[in-house]
Design a protein around this motif. Structure first.
Motif: not given
Length: 124
Positions: A79-100
């Protein structure tokens, strides 16, 4: 002992569900993700990230994600790659400690912008 094995097997056959709710705030598509992201449930996240009509700027709010395996990592990278190629971005917010921790171990936090809160992710 045999009963414990049966219960464990039953649980494995019925993985936790994943829910993804999409909204738009300030021209940014916000995905509120809850549950476990793995090879059984990842398609829900993949579909939510793959909406062609939505804004190419996306924040995935991960504060209710309890587990993520390599399937989730691959979905986020694609998704990061696709969105960046489309001129956008992906951000991740508030990952839990285990996911982080998972994101940090594989180095995703240095590729995809990770923020402590949804508000920070929306503000840029």
């Amino acid at each position: 002992m045999a009963e414990g094995r049966v219960a464990g097997t039953e649980r494995a056959e019925h993985p936790s569900r994943l829910s993804v709710t999409a909204t738009v705030a300030e021209g940014v598509r916000v995905l509120s993700v809850a549950g476990e992201i793995d090879h059984h449930t990842g398609d829900a996240l993949r579909r939510a990230l793959d909406v062609p009509d939505g804004p190419p700027r996306v924040v995935a709010d991960l504060h209710r994600v309890t587990f993520m395996d390599s399937s989730g990592i691959n979905i986020l990278l694609a998704a990061h790659r696709t969105l960046t190629e489309a001129g956008g971005w992906l951000r991740l917010a508030a990952p839990t400690p285990s996911v982080l921790r998972t994101l940090q171990i594989v180095g995703i936090d240095s590729v995809i912008d990770c923020r402590d809160t949804l508000h920070q992710a929306l503000d840029g």
